[in-house]
Design a protein around this motif. Structure first.
Motif, PDB file in Angstrom:
ATOM      1  N   LYS A 236       9.348   9.321   1.510  1.00 28.62           N
ATOM      2  CA  LYS A 236       9.597   8.636   0.243  1.00 28.62           C
ATOM      3  C   LYS A 236       8.753   7.368   0.088  1.00 28.62           C
ATOM      4  O   LYS A 236       8.186   6.858   1.057  1.00 28.62           O
ATOM      5  N   THR A 237       8.673   6.900  -1.148  1.00 33.17           N
ATOM      6  CA  THR A 237       7.954   5.659  -1.419  1.00 33.17           C
ATOM      7  C   THR A 237       8.595   4.947  -2.596  1.00 33.17           C
ATOM      8  O   THR A 237       9.228   5.584  -3.429  1.00 33.17           O
ATOM      9  N   ALA A 238       8.430   3.656  -2.638  1.00 36.84           N
ATOM     10  CA  ALA A 238       8.874   2.900  -3.821  1.00 36.84           C
ATOM     11  C   ALA A 238       7.764   1.929  -4.184  1.00 36.84           C
ATOM     12  O   ALA A 238       8.001   0.840  -4.692  1.00 36.84           O
ATOM     13  N   ASP A 239       6.527   2.352  -3.915  1.00 36.16           N
ATOM     14  CA  ASP A 239       5.405   1.432  -4.083  1.00 36.16           C
ATOM     15  C   ASP A 239       5.019   1.203  -5.532  1.00 36.16           C
ATOM     16  O   ASP A 239       4.297   0.264  -5.841  1.00 36.16           O
TER      17      ASP A 239
ATOM     18  N   LYS B 279     -19.340  -1.681   5.486  1.00 34.36           N
ATOM     19  CA  LYS B 279     -20.713  -2.174   5.608  1.00 34.36           C
ATOM     20  C   LYS B 279     -21.489  -1.344   6.632  1.00 34.36           C
ATOM     21  O   LYS B 279     -22.700  -1.210   6.564  1.00 34.36           O
ATOM     22  N   ASN B 280     -20.748  -0.812   7.599  1.00 31.66           N
ATOM     23  CA  ASN B 280     -21.389  -0.021   8.635  1.00 31.66           C
ATOM     24  C   ASN B 280     -21.354   1.481   8.351  1.00 31.66           C
ATOM     25  O   ASN B 280     -21.462   2.307   9.265  1.00 31.66           O
ATOM     26  N   GLY B 281     -21.130   1.806   7.098  1.00 33.94           N
ATOM     27  CA  GLY B 281     -21.293   3.197   6.690  1.00 33.94           C
ATOM     28  C   GLY B 281     -20.111   4.115   6.951  1.00 33.94           C
ATOM     29  O   GLY B 281     -20.248   5.329   6.916  1.00 33.94           O
ATOM     30  N   ILE B 282     -18.935   3.559   7.242  1.00 29.26           N
ATOM     31  CA  ILE B 282     -17.756   4.399   7.470  1.00 29.26           C
ATOM     32  C   ILE B 282     -16.933   4.442   6.173  1.00 29.26           C
ATOM     33  O   ILE B 282     -16.709   3.407   5.550  1.00 29.26           O
ATOM     34  N   GLU B 283     -16.472   5.623   5.810  1.00 31.05           N
ATOM     35  CA  GLU B 283     -15.570   5.714   4.661  1.00 31.05           C
ATOM     36  C   GLU B 283     -14.152   5.397   5.145  1.00 31.05           C
ATOM     37  O   GLU B 283     -13.642   6.037   6.063  1.00 31.05           O
ATOM     38  N   VAL B 284     -13.538   4.387   4.554  1.00 28.08           N
ATOM     39  CA  VAL B 284     -12.180   3.997   4.962  1.00 28.08           C
ATOM     40  C   VAL B 284     -11.210   4.303   3.828  1.00 28.08           C
ATOM     41  O   VAL B 284     -11.404   3.850   2.700  1.00 28.08           O
ATOM     42  N   ILE B 285     -10.165   5.075   4.140  1.00 25.43           N
ATOM     43  CA  ILE B 285      -9.170   5.413   3.122  1.00 25.43           C
ATOM     44  C   ILE B 285      -7.819   4.844   3.541  1.00 25.43           C
ATOM     45  O   ILE B 285      -7.253   5.253   4.557  1.00 25.43           O
ATOM     46  N   ASP B 286      -7.301   3.900   2.782  1.00 31.73           N
ATOM     47  CA  ASP B 286      -5.932   3.446   3.020  1.00 31.73           C
ATOM     48  C   ASP B 286      -5.005   4.511   2.478  1.00 31.73           C
ATOM     49  O   ASP B 286      -5.169   4.967   1.345  1.00 31.73           O
ATOM     50  N   THR B 287      -4.007   4.906   3.280  1.00 26.97           N
ATOM     51  CA  THR B 287      -3.200   6.062   2.870  1.00 26.97           C
ATOM     52  C   THR B 287      -1.782   5.713   2.448  1.00 26.97           C
ATOM     53  O   THR B 287      -1.089   6.540   1.883  1.00 26.97           O
ATOM     54  N   ASP B 288      -1.330   4.510   2.751  1.00 26.91           N
ATOM     55  CA  ASP B 288      -0.059   4.069   2.202  1.00 26.91           C
ATOM     56  C   ASP B 288      -0.260   3.969   0.688  1.00 26.91           C
ATOM     57  O   ASP B 288      -1.283   3.444   0.240  1.00 26.91           O
ATOM     58  N   LEU B 289       0.672   4.490  -0.091  1.00 29.16           N
ATOM     59  CA  LEU B 289       0.441   4.562  -1.538  1.00 29.16           C
ATOM     60  C   LEU B 289       0.097   3.198  -2.141  1.00 29.16           C
ATOM     61  O   LEU B 289      -0.888   3.049  -2.863  1.00 29.16           O
ATOM     62  N   GLY B 290       0.909   2.197  -1.792  1.00 25.45           N
ATOM     63  CA  GLY B 290       0.661   0.857  -2.336  1.00 25.45           C
ATOM     64  C   GLY B 290      -0.705   0.332  -1.933  1.00 25.45           C
ATOM     65  O   GLY B 290      -1.424  -0.280  -2.720  1.00 25.45           O
TER      66      GLY B 290
ATOM     67  N   GLY C 133       5.330   8.791   5.644  1.00 32.30           N
ATOM     68  CA  GLY C 133       4.858   9.860   6.521  1.00 32.30           C
ATOM     69  C   GLY C 133       3.348   9.878   6.627  1.00 32.30           C
ATOM     70  O   GLY C 133       2.763  10.774   7.229  1.00 32.30           O
ATOM     71  N   ASN C 134       2.695   8.883   6.033  1.00 35.39           N
ATOM     72  CA  ASN C 134       1.229   8.866   6.039  1.00 35.39           C
ATOM     73  C   ASN C 134       0.663   8.628   7.431  1.00 35.39           C
ATOM     74  O   ASN C 134      -0.372   9.176   7.795  1.00 35.39           O
ATOM     75  N   THR C 135       1.355   7.824   8.235  1.00 40.37           N
ATOM     76  CA  THR C 135       0.863   7.565   9.581  1.00 40.37           C
ATOM     77  C   THR C 135       0.761   8.866  10.362  1.00 40.37           C
ATOM     78  O   THR C 135      -0.276   9.183  10.950  1.00 40.37           O
TER      79      THR C 135
ATOM     80  N   ILE D 265      10.797  10.626  -4.115  1.00 37.41           N
ATOM     81  CA  ILE D 265      10.926  11.458  -2.914  1.00 37.41           C
ATOM     82  C   ILE D 265       9.689  12.344  -2.813  1.00 37.41           C
ATOM     83  O   ILE D 265       9.233  12.903  -3.808  1.00 37.41           O
ATOM     84  N   GLY D 266       9.161  12.458  -1.594  1.00 37.93           N
ATOM     85  CA  GLY D 266       7.979  13.302  -1.388  1.00 37.93           C
ATOM     86  C   GLY D 266       6.698  12.515  -1.562  1.00 37.93           C
ATOM     87  O   GLY D 266       5.924  12.774  -2.465  1.00 37.93           O
ATOM     88  N   ALA D 267       6.481  11.543  -0.687  1.00 38.11           N
ATOM     89  CA  ALA D 267       5.256  10.753  -0.774  1.00 38.11           C
ATOM     90  C   ALA D 267       4.096  11.554  -0.193  1.00 38.11           C
ATOM     91  O   ALA D 267       3.223  12.017  -0.918  1.00 38.11           O
ATOM     92  N   HIS D 268       4.080  11.717   1.125  1.00 45.95           N
ATOM     93  CA  HIS D 268       3.038  12.538   1.743  1.00 45.95           C
ATOM     94  C   HIS D 268       3.651  13.724   2.467  1.00 45.95           C
ATOM     95  O   HIS D 268       3.074  14.776   2.560  1.00 45.95           O
ATOM     96  N   GLY D 269       4.834  13.500   3.005  1.00 47.23           N
ATOM     97  CA  GLY D 269       5.508  14.526   3.793  1.00 47.23           C
ATOM     98  C   GLY D 269       6.445  15.355   2.926  1.00 47.23           C
ATOM     99  O   GLY D 269       6.278  15.439   1.713  1.00 47.23           O
ATOM    100  N   PRO D 270       7.460  15.962   3.572  1.00 46.55           N
ATOM    101  CA  PRO D 270       8.361  16.882   2.878  1.00 46.55           C
ATOM    102  C   PRO D 270       9.004  16.300   1.621  1.00 46.55           C
ATOM    103  O   PRO D 270       9.370  15.141   1.574  1.00 46.55           O
TER     104      PRO D 270
END
Ligand code: SF4
Lengths: 456, 193
Positions: free
Chosen positions: B169-172, A121-132, A217-219, B179-184
């Motif tokens: 890795k991910t299992a989402d 709402k405040n104009g920031i683009e938010v991207i969740d990066t965990d696949l799920g 590894g997204n964090t 194997i290989g979600a965002h990293g190696p």
């Protein structure tokens, strides 16, 4: 909405219910295999529980120690009493650093604070990066599980979602291909983001650092590629000593997914050069829960999700049947503390089988607390009036042995001889979707007194 | 101020003081550390190879010779073709195919390897690279995480430290492990003798 009403929607799709049930039981089974590799498992649970009990009893001192050490490490520390203050802190930090685009990794706390819609709402683009989380963000849905946020979706639905939002060909449903597509898409986002936001699994009082545990590894991709790192932490996430991580890291992943440890266990003490770390310490009702003797242990939770995977009600009713952001057994004991009126049906969404308590790595007495909430909520008249009436009648019957025996005799007669429509009607929820077992001809009491004599 | 009011509320609500338990110092070694490490790493999608120091270069060339851009934190090994220390912006690491990193030690019970800022020119390196090789001495492995944290306490680390157990890795998606979600996409650990 009441849990039973919301669950009805979920279970109307029989195939999905069965599939959901099995998928979660599969995770529970992996957990069982993993913990058998650790001979001292029970000892670890006891230690974790004791450490958490100490933390709760000494929380003010530990928080102050944590804060002082974090500041020494150059971390900017903020405090937020509620969701609103938390969200404002985040927005102010982002404004201060002129951030337009934010990559986020998983944090149930920011879900609890409804941060994403506020920032958008405040104009920031938010991207969740965990696949799920990215998948459900595309679909504009909340997570249905705290560890497996998209567990309610089939791979075909994920393919369909990517078709709509990423423009991929229709009909792709191979998880490997879909993950590769997401990887490429999110890599671009990581490389162009101005700031990264993370949760905190453990805040360490004696070092002033904090730990985040992830598999994808997204964090770390987000944090190390951007100039600003904002971390949000509930006050209960503190542990006293760095060595305590030895206990918690051995428990967390094994309980969550059956892995021996998460792929990445990242320890952040100071920012890398050219970067700043902001840490927000959030209360949002936790300090009140701390004062509720029956429920204080709910704050021990390390968010492993094991109680959900094992719960027969969660598995067959799905995360969206629960009115609170954190579903399942742990959600059902946290939610009434947050808002007793809104979430009054949640503690009733349980068979009290106790499986949650058995698997909980920090030994929270979950089923006991579910039971206590039922009583507290019923006394407070937060539950529905029909439920209160039934409970009252049950109370009377159970209090008088003769009345109990008599009602047993009449019930057996009634169930044996009544026409079907009288038993399987709208008033009997137990008759829905299931056949009642055939009625025994005698009570256990009669059977016991006969057989005891016979065996003597 | 919220800080004061939160702390005041905590002081008011907190239960009576409960003692902090002593942590187990000793550990049970239930078998061969190296074998346990290898077995566990395989389970989490990586692989461990026992190798003598002198063979590292040859082995990496054999395994990863097809990759273009390789970064390494050890100048004595001769296959790095990018000097990451001269790079300021970590985003420029985006095209790295392989990172070869000498690390501190491994943990047998979970196949994790500990690395810190002093092993890294950039914190992003072990995450952004497409493939990753971690090198640890075969001797000096610890059995479990209690021991690992004892060791971390002695050695200390500044800034950043991470345990890495296998490739990203991910299992989402429907609980299928990818194997290989965002990293190696692959992680190999060399156990050197
Ligand atoms: S209550 Fe226990 S089992 Fe449930 S998520 Fe929290 S730590 Fe895990």
């Amino acid at each position: 909405m009441k849990h039973s009403e919301a669950a009805e929607k979920f279970i109307s799709d029989n195939e999905r219910t069965n599939w959901h049930d099995k998928a979660l039981w599969f995770v529970r089974a992996k957990r069982d295999i993993a913990i058998k590799q650790v001979a001292e498992w029970e000892e670890l649970r006891a230690l974790a529980s004791q450490i958490k009990a100490h933390v709760m009893s000494n929380l003010d001192v530990l928080l102050e120690q944590f804060e002082a050490n974090a500041i020494k490490n150059g971390i900017h520390v903020h405090w937020a009493k509620d969701a609103e203050e938390h969200n404002n802190h985040v927005l102010n930090i982002l404004k201060e650093h002129r951030v337009k685009s934010l990559v986020k990794s998983k944090s149930m706390l920011t879900e609890e604070c409804h941060l994403n819609p506020f920032l958008e709402k405040n104009g920031i683009e938010v991207i969740d990066t965990d696949l799920g989380e990215r998948i459900i963000q595309f679909r504009n849905e909340p997570p249905s599980h705290i560890v497996l946020p998209a567990i309610h979706l089939t791979k075909e639905e994920v393919g369909e979602t990517f078709h709509t939002h990423l423009g991929i060909e229709k009909g792709i449903s191979d998880p490997k291909i879909l993950t590769d597509i997401a990887r490429a898409h999110l890599r671009e986002k990581f490389l162009s983001a101005d700031a990264a936001m993370t949760g905190v699994n453990f805040g360490i009082a004696d070092t002033g650092g904090f730990v985040v545990c992830t598999n994808e590894g997204n964090t770390d991709m987000g944090v190390h590629l951007s100039q600003v790192h904002i971390a949000s932490m509930g006050i209960e996430k503190i542990i006293p000593r760095q060595e305590d991580l030895g206990v918690f890291t051995r428990l967390l992943a094994r309980s969550a997914t059956g892995q021996p440890v998460t792929t990445y266990t990242s320890h952040y003490l100071t920012a890398q050069s050219g970067q700043v770390i902001h840490l927000i310490i959030v209360d949002n009702g936790r300090s009140k829960q701390l004062g509720r003797a029956d429920y204080v242990k709910s704050l021990f939770c390390i968010r492993c999700g094991a109680c959900m995977n094992t719960c027969p009600v969660y598995r067959r009713s799905g995360g969206y049947s629960y009115s609170y952001g954190i579903p399942g057994p742990i959600g059902s004991i946290l939610a009434p503390g947050a808002n007793p009126k809104e979430h009054s049906s949640m503690p009733f969404a349980s068979t009290l089988c106790g499986s949650c308590t058995d698997v909980c790595p920090v030994k929270i007495d979950i089923h006991q607390q579910l039971y206590s909430w039922r009583q507290d909520l019923t006394e407070d008249k937060k539950t529905s009036s029909s439920k209160r009436l039934i409970m009252k009648m049950m109370g009377i019957v159970l209090a008088y042995p003769k009345l109990y025996r008599f009602s047993g005799i009449t019930a057996r007669w009634f169930l044996g001889f009544s026409p079907r429509f009288l038993i399987y009607n709208k008033l009997n929820l137990w008759g829905k979707q299931r056949e009642l077992p055939s009625v025994p001809t005698e009570s256990f009491r009669d059977w016991y007194s006969k057989n005891r004599r016979a065996n003597l | 101020m919220s800080r004061e009011s939160i702390l005041a509320q905590i002081r008011k609500s907190k239960p009576e003081l409960v003692g902090l338990p002593i942590l187990p110092e000793c550990h049970i070694v239930e078998g061969d550390l190296t074998e346990q490490f290898k077995k566990t790493l395989l389970l989490v999608g990586g692989q461990a190879i026992e190798i003598s120091e002198g063979d590292i270069e040859l082995h990496i060339k054999k395994m990863f010779g097809y990759l273009k851009l390789t970064a390494c934190n050890d100048g004595t090994l001769n296959f790095s073709n990018i000097d990451t220390c001269s790079i300021d912006d970590p985003r420029e690491l985006r095209d790295i195919d392989l990172a070869v990193l000498r690390c501190r030690f491994g943990v047998a019970e979970n196949g994790a390897v500990w690395l810190t800022d002093s092993d890294l020119s950039h914190r992003a390196l072990p995450f952004i690279t497409q493939h990753c090789v971690l090198i640890i001495p075969k001797n000096g492995m610890v059995w479990n995480m209690h021991e690992a944290y004892q060791r971390i306490k002695q050695e200390n680390y500044n800034g950043f430290g991470v345990f890495i157990s296998g490739p990203s890795k991910t299992a989402d998606i429907e609980q299928s492990l990818v194997i290989g979600a965002h990293g190696p996409k692959s992680l190999t650990v060399f156990l050197t003798t």
